[in-house]
Scaffold this motif. Sequence first.
Motif, PDB file in Angstrom:
ATOM      1  N   PHE A 117      -1.860  -1.837 -35.851  1.00  0.00           N
ATOM      2  CA  PHE A 117      -0.318  -1.408 -35.530  1.00  0.00           C
ATOM      3  C   PHE A 117      -0.092  -1.890 -34.094  1.00  0.00           C
ATOM      4  O   PHE A 117      -0.535  -1.727 -33.236  1.00  0.00           O
ATOM      5  N   SER A 118       1.256  -2.387 -34.281  1.00  0.00           N
ATOM      6  CA  SER A 118       1.826  -2.910 -33.019  1.00  0.00           C
ATOM      7  C   SER A 118       2.825  -2.094 -32.153  1.00  0.00           C
ATOM      8  O   SER A 118       3.627  -1.781 -32.880  1.00  0.00           O
ATOM      9  N   PRO A 119       2.556  -1.986 -30.924  1.00  0.00           N
ATOM     10  CA  PRO A 119       3.681  -1.032 -30.263  1.00  0.00           C
ATOM     11  C   PRO A 119       4.925  -1.768 -30.296  1.00  0.00           C
ATOM     12  O   PRO A 119       4.960  -3.213 -30.614  1.00  0.00           O
ATOM     13  N   ILE A 120       6.259  -1.406 -29.944  1.00  0.00           N
ATOM     14  CA  ILE A 120       7.540  -2.114 -29.620  1.00  0.00           C
ATOM     15  C   ILE A 120       7.239  -3.300 -28.566  1.00  0.00           C
ATOM     16  O   ILE A 120       6.677  -2.760 -27.440  1.00  0.00           O
ATOM     17  N   VAL A 121       7.576  -4.469 -28.707  1.00  0.00           N
ATOM     18  CA  VAL A 121       7.598  -5.387 -27.796  1.00  0.00           C
ATOM     19  C   VAL A 121       8.700  -5.788 -27.125  1.00  0.00           C
ATOM     20  O   VAL A 121       9.911  -6.017 -27.866  1.00  0.00           O
ATOM     21  N   ILE A 122       8.880  -5.893 -25.930  1.00  0.00           N
ATOM     22  CA  ILE A 122      10.229  -6.001 -25.124  1.00  0.00           C
ATOM     23  C   ILE A 122      10.548  -7.370 -25.512  1.00  0.00           C
ATOM     24  O   ILE A 122       9.741  -8.422 -24.981  1.00  0.00           O
ATOM     25  N   PRO A 210       8.452  -0.881 -20.374  1.00  0.00           N
ATOM     26  CA  PRO A 210       7.148  -0.690 -21.174  1.00  0.00           C
ATOM     27  C   PRO A 210       6.845   0.973 -20.746  1.00  0.00           C
ATOM     28  O   PRO A 210       6.945   1.354 -19.600  1.00  0.00           O
ATOM     29  N   GLY A 211       6.004   1.506 -21.874  1.00  0.00           N
ATOM     30  CA  GLY A 211       5.370   2.773 -21.385  1.00  0.00           C
ATOM     31  C   GLY A 211       5.580   3.742 -22.677  1.00  0.00           C
ATOM     32  O   GLY A 211       6.018   3.290 -23.530  1.00  0.00           O
ATOM     33  N   GLN A 225      11.706  16.062 -31.437  1.00  0.00           N
ATOM     34  CA  GLN A 225      11.349  14.807 -30.635  1.00  0.00           C
ATOM     35  C   GLN A 225      10.072  13.807 -31.143  1.00  0.00           C
ATOM     36  O   GLN A 225       9.376  14.487 -31.943  1.00  0.00           O
ATOM     37  N   LYS A 226      10.057  12.618 -30.907  1.00  0.00           N
ATOM     38  CA  LYS A 226       8.912  11.664 -31.327  1.00  0.00           C
ATOM     39  C   LYS A 226       8.799  10.878 -30.150  1.00  0.00           C
ATOM     40  O   LYS A 226       9.541  10.515 -29.460  1.00  0.00           O
ATOM     41  N   SER A 227       7.178  10.654 -29.779  1.00  0.00           N
ATOM     42  CA  SER A 227       7.029   9.537 -28.726  1.00  0.00           C
ATOM     43  C   SER A 227       6.991   8.369 -29.540  1.00  0.00           C
ATOM     44  O   SER A 227       7.122   7.988 -30.747  1.00  0.00           O
ATOM     45  N   VAL A 228       7.274   7.174 -28.518  1.00  0.00           N
ATOM     46  CA  VAL A 228       7.331   5.961 -28.910  1.00  0.00           C
ATOM     47  C   VAL A 228       6.531   5.209 -27.660  1.00  0.00           C
ATOM     48  O   VAL A 228       6.737   5.318 -26.681  1.00  0.00           O
ATOM     49  N   ILE A 229       6.088   4.062 -28.148  1.00  0.00           N
ATOM     50  CA  ILE A 229       5.075   3.151 -27.148  1.00  0.00           C
ATOM     51  C   ILE A 229       5.835   1.673 -27.409  1.00  0.00           C
ATOM     52  O   ILE A 229       6.052   1.120 -28.012  1.00  0.00           O
ATOM     53  N   VAL A 230       6.197   1.248 -25.953  1.00  0.00           N
ATOM     54  CA  VAL A 230       6.757   0.223 -25.766  1.00  0.00           C
ATOM     55  C   VAL A 230       5.998  -0.803 -24.640  1.00  0.00           C
ATOM     56  O   VAL A 230       5.450  -0.097 -23.892  1.00  0.00           O
ATOM     57  N   THR A 231       5.789  -1.878 -25.110  1.00  0.00           N
ATOM     58  CA  THR A 231       4.916  -2.958 -24.233  1.00  0.00           C
ATOM     59  C   THR A 231       5.426  -4.040 -23.986  1.00  0.00           C
ATOM     60  O   THR A 231       6.500  -4.556 -24.485  1.00  0.00           O
ATOM     61  N   GLU A 232       4.926  -4.877 -23.207  1.00  0.00           N
ATOM     62  CA  GLU A 232       5.257  -6.342 -22.711  1.00  0.00           C
ATOM     63  C   GLU A 232       4.621  -7.227 -23.602  1.00  0.00           C
ATOM     64  O   GLU A 232       3.228  -7.179 -24.148  1.00  0.00           O
ATOM     65  N   PHE A 240      -3.462   0.653 -27.880  1.00  0.00           N
ATOM     66  CA  PHE A 240      -2.517   1.328 -27.578  1.00  0.00           C
ATOM     67  C   PHE A 240      -2.482   2.843 -28.263  1.00  0.00           C
ATOM     68  O   PHE A 240      -2.674   2.458 -29.784  1.00  0.00           O
ATOM     69  N   PRO A 241      -2.563   4.030 -28.006  1.00  0.00           N
ATOM     70  CA  PRO A 241      -2.760   5.179 -28.862  1.00  0.00           C
ATOM     71  C   PRO A 241      -1.461   5.475 -29.323  1.00  0.00           C
ATOM     72  O   PRO A 241      -0.751   6.240 -29.081  1.00  0.00           O
ATOM     73  N   ILE A 242      -1.172   4.694 -30.577  1.00  0.00           N
ATOM     74  CA  ILE A 242       0.146   4.896 -31.257  1.00  0.00           C
ATOM     75  C   ILE A 242       0.028   5.791 -32.169  1.00  0.00           C
ATOM     76  O   ILE A 242      -1.012   5.969 -33.038  1.00  0.00           O
ATOM     77  N   THR A 243       0.931   6.908 -32.108  1.00  0.00           N
ATOM     78  CA  THR A 243       1.185   8.001 -33.179  1.00  0.00           C
ATOM     79  C   THR A 243       2.335   7.509 -34.083  1.00  0.00           C
ATOM     80  O   THR A 243       3.530   7.720 -33.363  1.00  0.00           O
TER      81      THR A 243
END
Length: 306
Positions: A117-122, A210-211, A225-232, A240-243
């Motif tokens: 799975f891919s994190p959100i990309v800017i 990113p972060g 609440q929910k965590s989310v991962i963003v990257t370049e 990336f440790p994606i949950t």
Amino acid sequence: MLTVFNGMWAVFAAFARMFAAWPQVALAIFSLVTAVLALVVWKYFSNQKGITRAKDLIKANFLAMVLFGDSLGVLLGSIARTFGWIFVYLARQMVPLVLMMIPILPMLVQVDNLYSFSPIVIDETGKHDAAEVEVVAVVDPTVNLFDLHANLTADAGVKTTTDGVRIPFPQHPKSDWEQWPLIGGWLRDSRLEKEPPSPEVHWRINGQTPGEHTLTIAIGEHQAQKSVIVTEPDKLKQLFPITRKRHRGGFGDSFEFPGETALTGAIQSVEILYPRRDGWWHWILIYLIETLIVAFALKGPMKVDF
């Protein structure tokens, strides 16, 4: 069980951060660990003498077919005995195979979250498949969505691009089986009859910084609440440790979606529909090949027959 799976996820997440820039090295280490675990299980939970004997008798009957191919009686007898010992050999593999899956299946789920799975990309153009993702909040059936406000807020690293879309009676498939042409409709109707669907609220978000960021979902007085991962874009190939989903902690969800504490209250789950990476299945092939290579390389030193 969520505590156990979250503990495993903490180890895998720390490992992923350590080897974030070297995903192939991390995959090789995962393959090594898997192979060693499998060999240990095979050594101590299988009938090693029985497996070796079954293999020897299969070879002996093959040899008899070659040496006495002109004798119909010997040939037919050897063929029958060969198939019989093949079934014996396979039967003696079943117990260690089942036991091996106990530690390895949870590990595969963890590795799948890291590699598939891919994190959100800017991406300001919005053309990238991971530039914008959907957030789905599932609430108790007793909650009347039309009487409550549904809001999603986030820190400065994430932007909400749509208002919440309320779906009181979702009919979409919950599994791939429900999309099959002949039985899919029947399976979906059967599920909806036995288990009335819970209401959902959907939003779409994109990444700004990113972060790791935090989303806050508020449906009336209920919050989660929910965590989310963003990257370049240039770091997309890293680990990336994606949950993907935060939930109430049931066994199935805990097994498939570890990484965050259990939800309480009217909000049953919050899921971020991260897209799959391009060629996401490649890691499975590499993982299996490397695991087999290591297993065959170590079977001699570890004195394991399979």
